[in-house]
Structures are given as structure tokens and as C-alpha cells.
Design a protein around this motif. Structure first.
Motif, PDB file in Angstrom:
ATOM      1  N   SER A  52      -6.106 -55.106-106.457  1.00  0.00           N
ATOM      2  CA  SER A  52      -6.981 -56.256-106.688  1.00  0.00           C
ATOM      3  C   SER A  52      -7.269 -56.521-108.157  1.00  0.00           C
ATOM      4  CB  SER A  52      -8.310 -56.051-105.950  1.00  0.00           C
ATOM      5  OG  SER A  52      -8.121 -55.983-104.560  1.00  0.00           O
ATOM      6  N   VAL A  53      -7.261 -55.473-108.974  1.00  0.00           N
ATOM      7  CA  VAL A  53      -7.643 -55.629-110.374  1.00  0.00           C
ATOM      8  C   VAL A  53      -6.693 -56.566-111.115  1.00  0.00           C
ATOM      9  CG1 VAL A  53      -6.329 -53.634-111.237  1.00  0.00           C
ATOM     10  CG2 VAL A  53      -8.433 -54.339-112.396  1.00  0.00           C
ATOM     11  N   VAL A  54      -5.450 -56.703-110.648  1.00  0.00           N
ATOM     12  CA  VAL A  54      -4.492 -57.602-111.308  1.00  0.00           C
ATOM     13  C   VAL A  54      -4.991 -59.041-111.251  1.00  0.00           C
ATOM     14  CG1 VAL A  54      -2.182 -58.595-111.162  1.00  0.00           C
ATOM     15  CG2 VAL A  54      -2.498 -56.128-110.950  1.00  0.00           C
ATOM     16  N   LEU A  55      -5.291 -59.521-110.055  1.00  0.00           N
ATOM     17  CA  LEU A  55      -5.770 -60.892-109.901  1.00  0.00           C
ATOM     18  C   LEU A  55      -7.130 -61.064-110.561  1.00  0.00           C
ATOM     19  CD1 LEU A  55      -5.348 -63.701-108.688  1.00  0.00           C
ATOM     20  CD2 LEU A  55      -6.433 -62.874-106.594  1.00  0.00           C
ATOM     21  N   LEU A  56      -7.988 -60.073-110.455  1.00  0.00           N
ATOM     22  CA  LEU A  56      -9.311 -60.161-111.070  1.00  0.00           C
ATOM     23  C   LEU A  56      -9.203 -60.265-112.584  1.00  0.00           C
ATOM     24  CD1 LEU A  56     -11.076 -57.481-108.853  1.00  0.00           C
ATOM     25  CD2 LEU A  56     -11.654 -59.919-108.926  1.00  0.00           C
ATOM     26  N   HIS A  57      -8.265 -59.546-113.169  1.00  0.00           N
ATOM     27  CA  HIS A  57      -8.066 -59.626-114.623  1.00  0.00           C
ATOM     28  C   HIS A  57      -7.548 -61.001-115.015  1.00  0.00           C
ATOM     29  CE1 HIS A  57      -5.834 -59.038-118.443  1.00  0.00           C
ATOM     30  NE2 HIS A  57      -6.859 -58.269-118.744  1.00  0.00           N
ATOM     31  N   LEU A  58      -6.561 -61.521-114.278  1.00  0.00           N
ATOM     32  CA  LEU A  58      -6.053 -62.860-114.550  1.00  0.00           C
ATOM     33  C   LEU A  58      -7.182 -63.894-114.485  1.00  0.00           C
ATOM     34  CD1 LEU A  58      -2.715 -62.884-112.501  1.00  0.00           C
ATOM     35  CD2 LEU A  58      -2.916 -63.355-114.950  1.00  0.00           C
ATOM     36  N   ALA A  59      -8.034 -63.770-113.466  1.00  0.00           N
ATOM     37  CA  ALA A  59      -9.136 -64.717-113.299  1.00  0.00           C
ATOM     38  C   ALA A  59     -10.154 -64.583-114.426  1.00  0.00           C
ATOM     39  CB  ALA A  59      -9.810 -64.497-111.951  1.00  0.00           C
ATOM     40  N   ALA A  60     -10.447 -63.349-114.817  1.00  0.00           N
ATOM     41  CA  ALA A  60     -11.436 -63.126-115.869  1.00  0.00           C
ATOM     42  C   ALA A  60     -10.979 -63.721-117.194  1.00  0.00           C
ATOM     43  CB  ALA A  60     -11.700 -61.628-116.029  1.00  0.00           C
ATOM     44  N   VAL A  61      -9.673 -63.686-117.452  1.00  0.00           N
ATOM     45  CA  VAL A  61      -9.130 -64.272-118.675  1.00  0.00           C
ATOM     46  C   VAL A  61      -9.309 -65.786-118.666  1.00  0.00           C
ATOM     47  CG1 VAL A  61      -6.997 -64.710-119.960  1.00  0.00           C
ATOM     48  CG2 VAL A  61      -7.477 -62.422-119.083  1.00  0.00           C
ATOM     49  N   VAL A  62      -9.106 -66.387-117.488  1.00  0.00           N
ATOM     50  CA  VAL A  62      -9.211 -67.843-117.375  1.00  0.00           C
ATOM     51  C   VAL A  62     -10.658 -68.298-117.343  1.00  0.00           C
ATOM     52  CG1 VAL A  62      -8.680 -69.838-115.914  1.00  0.00           C
ATOM     53  CG2 VAL A  62      -6.997 -68.010-116.200  1.00  0.00           C
ATOM     54  N   ASN A  63     -11.467 -67.627-116.507  1.00  0.00           N
ATOM     55  CA  ASN A  63     -12.867 -68.026-116.346  1.00  0.00           C
ATOM     56  C   ASN A  63     -13.677 -66.863-115.783  1.00  0.00           C
ATOM     57  OD1 ASN A  63     -15.329 -69.200-115.888  1.00  0.00           O
ATOM     58  ND2 ASN A  63     -14.645 -70.532-114.234  1.00  0.00           N
ATOM     59  N   PRO A  64     -14.350 -66.086-116.621  1.00  0.00           N
ATOM     60  CA  PRO A  64     -15.115 -64.928-116.137  1.00  0.00           C
ATOM     61  C   PRO A  64     -16.302 -65.309-115.258  1.00  0.00           C
ATOM     62  CG  PRO A  64     -15.552 -65.331-118.459  1.00  0.00           C
ATOM     63  CD  PRO A  64     -14.416 -66.221-118.088  1.00  0.00           C
ATOM     64  N   ASP A  65     -16.654 -66.594-115.221  1.00  0.00           N
ATOM     65  CA  ASP A  65     -17.771 -67.046-114.388  1.00  0.00           C
ATOM     66  C   ASP A  65     -17.329 -67.503-112.999  1.00  0.00           C
ATOM     67  OD1 ASP A  65     -19.554 -66.649-116.528  1.00  0.00           O
ATOM     68  OD2 ASP A  65     -19.115 -68.633-117.328  1.00  0.00           O
ATOM     69  N   ILE A  66     -16.050 -67.366-112.679  1.00  0.00           N
ATOM     70  CA  ILE A  66     -15.569 -67.801-111.373  1.00  0.00           C
ATOM     71  C   ILE A  66     -16.310 -67.053-110.264  1.00  0.00           C
ATOM     72  CG2 ILE A  66     -13.701 -66.103-111.413  1.00  0.00           C
ATOM     73  CD1 ILE A  66     -12.025 -67.993-109.744  1.00  0.00           C
ATOM     74  N   PRO A  67     -16.718 -67.734-109.198  1.00  0.00           N
ATOM     75  CA  PRO A  67     -17.343 -67.023-108.084  1.00  0.00           C
ATOM     76  C   PRO A  67     -16.348 -66.054-107.452  1.00  0.00           C
ATOM     77  CG  PRO A  67     -17.752 -69.391-107.932  1.00  0.00           C
ATOM     78  CD  PRO A  67     -16.716 -69.198-108.998  1.00  0.00           C
ATOM     79  N   VAL A  68     -16.723 -64.791-107.362  1.00  0.00           N
ATOM     80  CA  VAL A  68     -15.888 -63.763-106.736  1.00  0.00           C
ATOM     81  C   VAL A  68     -16.629 -63.257-105.500  1.00  0.00           C
ATOM     82  CG1 VAL A  68     -14.812 -61.496-106.982  1.00  0.00           C
ATOM     83  CG2 VAL A  68     -14.869 -63.067-108.933  1.00  0.00           C
ATOM     84  N   LEU A  69     -16.038 -63.437-104.334  1.00  0.00           N
ATOM     85  CA  LEU A  69     -16.659 -63.022-103.087  1.00  0.00           C
ATOM     86  C   LEU A  69     -16.086 -61.671-102.669  1.00  0.00           C
ATOM     87  CD1 LEU A  69     -16.545 -66.419-101.131  1.00  0.00           C
ATOM     88  CD2 LEU A  69     -18.166 -65.646-102.876  1.00  0.00           C
ATOM     89  N   PHE A  70     -16.954 -60.686-102.532  1.00  0.00           N
ATOM     90  CA  PHE A  70     -16.556 -59.333-102.136  1.00  0.00           C
ATOM     91  C   PHE A  70     -17.219 -59.010-100.809  1.00  0.00           C
ATOM     92  CE2 PHE A  70     -17.877 -54.734-102.365  1.00  0.00           C
ATOM     93  CZ  PHE A  70     -16.643 -54.201-102.034  1.00  0.00           C
ATOM     94  N   ILE A  71     -16.400 -58.767 -99.791  1.00  0.00           N
ATOM     95  CA  ILE A  71     -16.940 -58.470 -98.463  1.00  0.00           C
ATOM     96  C   ILE A  71     -17.201 -56.977 -98.336  1.00  0.00           C
ATOM     97  CG2 ILE A  71     -16.603 -58.699 -95.980  1.00  0.00           C
ATOM     98  CD1 ILE A  71     -14.502 -60.817 -96.555  1.00  0.00           C
ATOM     99  N   ASP A  72     -18.465 -56.624 -98.269  1.00  0.00           N
ATOM    100  CA  ASP A  72     -18.847 -55.235 -98.029  1.00  0.00           C
ATOM    101  C   ASP A  72     -19.058 -55.066 -96.531  1.00  0.00           C
ATOM    102  OD1 ASP A  72     -19.832 -52.697 -97.889  1.00  0.00           O
ATOM    103  OD2 ASP A  72     -21.683 -53.097 -98.999  1.00  0.00           O
ATOM    104  N   THR A  73     -18.071 -54.483 -95.865  1.00  0.00           N
ATOM    105  CA  THR A  73     -18.155 -54.302 -94.414  1.00  0.00           C
ATOM    106  C   THR A  73     -19.125 -53.185 -94.043  1.00  0.00           C
ATOM    107  OG1 THR A  73     -16.356 -52.680 -94.371  1.00  0.00           O
ATOM    108  CG2 THR A  73     -15.751 -55.015 -94.170  1.00  0.00           C
TER     109      THR A  73
END
Length: 250
Positions: A52-73
Motif C-alpha cells: 500500500s505504501v507505493v500508492l500512498l507515496h504517489l498520492a502524498a507527492v501529488v496531494n498530501p491532503d487527499i482523503p485517505v479512507l482506512f477500514i479498521d475491521t
């Protein structure tokens, strides 16, 4: 911003997006998807799992304020919860939203936390699918980290998919192979989920995830012994996938 209505349906918008970005790289797809008029309001959904960290890093570079939804089951490995906190902090992600199942629904359907032993589909629906669908209500599109190589059901994955007639699903890493993932992790010195080194190349809830032996498919440890490849969050042709799709070669 609501999605542009130049196209009558979600399917038509998806077709136009795939045509426009067909030859783009993952970073460009992600960057443009966050600004394309056809996608509207966009969130990223992450399990903070093995890759997951790959996509999260790409997103953080583009926009660190993007809403990130994490499902805690509430059945995740403790290491995943620690990893989620550490990765979000190190990447500077400022809008991580923790999604959990309704207390009322949990009390009614899984009061003793053993539903996964009797009905894994029902457990996934209760703890993942239903909470995520509610969390996605304000959004017109969502970003996933799915890739074609992960399973047979994802072999024809495109950058953009129509999710029913309401929402667009965005898969910036759809065309990446295992070497692309490893290279990106190495080149950007990204932290690996600690359980990967212990034999868990694909991670879900602790009761339904087992170690993978050498030579096995990376997702072999998910719901081992069951004809099930997806938790219900992702659908193929509007249906939850339980087993491999039979493909016909013509």
C-alpha cells in the motif's frame, strides 16, 4: 466539484478517461485523475497492507491532503495498525479517516466476534463493504492499489472502471508488475509492512490471513481453503468474486 456531465453515464466517462490516459504512467494517471472534470470528488482507499505504501507515496507527492479512507475491521494484525500510523505520519498524509463498522450492526450480527468462522462473506460485508460504501457516499470516485498481476480476476484491469452507475474506480497501478513495485519501494526507500518479511505478501484480517509458502501465489494466504478471492469491496460485473473466473481463449 461534481463530475462534468458532458457524458451521459459513468460508463461513458470511464471509456473517455481510459482512452485519454491509456498510455500514461501511474503517477500521471493519479495526478490527472485528481483534477479531471469527469471524476469529481475523489478519495483514496487503502488497507495499509503489504504494498500500500507505493500508492500512498504517489498520492502524498501529488496531494498530501487527499482523503485517505482506512477500514479498521477491528480484526487486523496489530502490526498493520502500527504501520498505518507510522506511514501516514512519515508521508505527511493529513486527512486519513478511520472507517469502522456500526456498533449497532456489530452487536446484532457479530456480538462475539466469531462471524468469520461461520460466514466469511457476511463478515467481510459487515466489517468492510458496508462501512466503506457509507464512507464513500460523499465521493464520485475512489482510488485503489489493485494491479493486474494480483489475480486472475484482475487480469484485464483498466485505469478507470465504472462502479455501477454512481461512481468511478481509479486504478493507477493497474499495469504495474511485481518488479515495478519492488523498484519503486527501493528507489524511494519506503518502509515495508513488517509482516511481509515474515511470509505475508498479501495482508487482510488476522483470522483470515495465513503465511504463504515459497512458490505459492502471493494471495494464497487470503481466505485459505475457500473459493474466495475478494472481500466484496471490489466487484466484477457487479458481483462479488468468490472464485477464479474461467477465461476462454479464442
Amino acid at each position: 466539484m461534481r463530475p462534468e456531465q458532458d457524458f451521459a453515464t459513468v460508463g461513458e466517462r470511464v471509456a473517455a478517461l481510459n482512452d485519454r490516459f491509456r498510455h500514461h504512467a501511474a503517477g500521471a494517471v493519479l495526478r490527472e485523475a485528481l483534477n479531471a472534470k469527469e471524476t469529481g470528488r475523489v478519495a483514496l482507499v487503502s488497507s495499509f497492507g503489504a504494498e500500500s505504501v507505493v500508492l500512498l507515496h504517489l498520492a502524498a507527492v501529488v496531494n498530501p491532503d487527499i482523503p485517505v479512507l482506512f477500514i479498521d475491521t477491528e480484526m487486523l494484525f496489530p502490526e498493520t495498525l502500527d504501520y498505518q500510523h507510522d506511514v501516514a505520519k512519515s508521508l505527511g498524509l493529513t486527512n486519513v479517516q478511520i472507517i469502522r463498522a456500526s456498533r449497532t450492526q456489530l452487536a446484532a450480527q457479530d456480538p462475539d466476534g466469531t462471524l468469520h468462522q461461520r460466514d466469511t462473506d457476511a463478515c467481510c460485508a459487515l466489517r468492510k463493504t458496508i462501512p466503506l460504501e457509507a464512507a464513500l457516499t460523499p465521493y464520485d470516485a475512489w482510488i485503489t492499489g489493485r494491479k493486474r498481476f494480483q489475480s486472475g480476476t484482475r487480469a484485464a484491469l483498466e485505469f478507470f472502471e465504472a462502479e455501477g452507475d454512481q461512481r468511478i474506480k481509479i486504478n493507477p497501478l493497474a499495469h504495474w508488475g511485481p518488479s515495478d513495485v519492488q523498484d519503486y519501494l527501493w528507489n524511494n526507500k519506503l518502509p515495508r509492512h513488517p509482516l511481509v518479511a515474515q511470509g505475508y505478501p498479501s495482508l487482510g484480517c488476522a483470522p483470515c490471513t495465513s503465511k504463504v509458502k515459497e512458490g505459492e501465489d502471493p494471495r494464497a494466504g487470503r481466505w485459505r481453503g475457500e473459493e474466495k478471492e475478494e472481500c466484496g469491496i471490489h466487484f466484477i460485473d457487479g458481483k462479488m468474486v468468490r472464485g477464479p473466473i474461467k477465461e476462454t481463449v479464442e
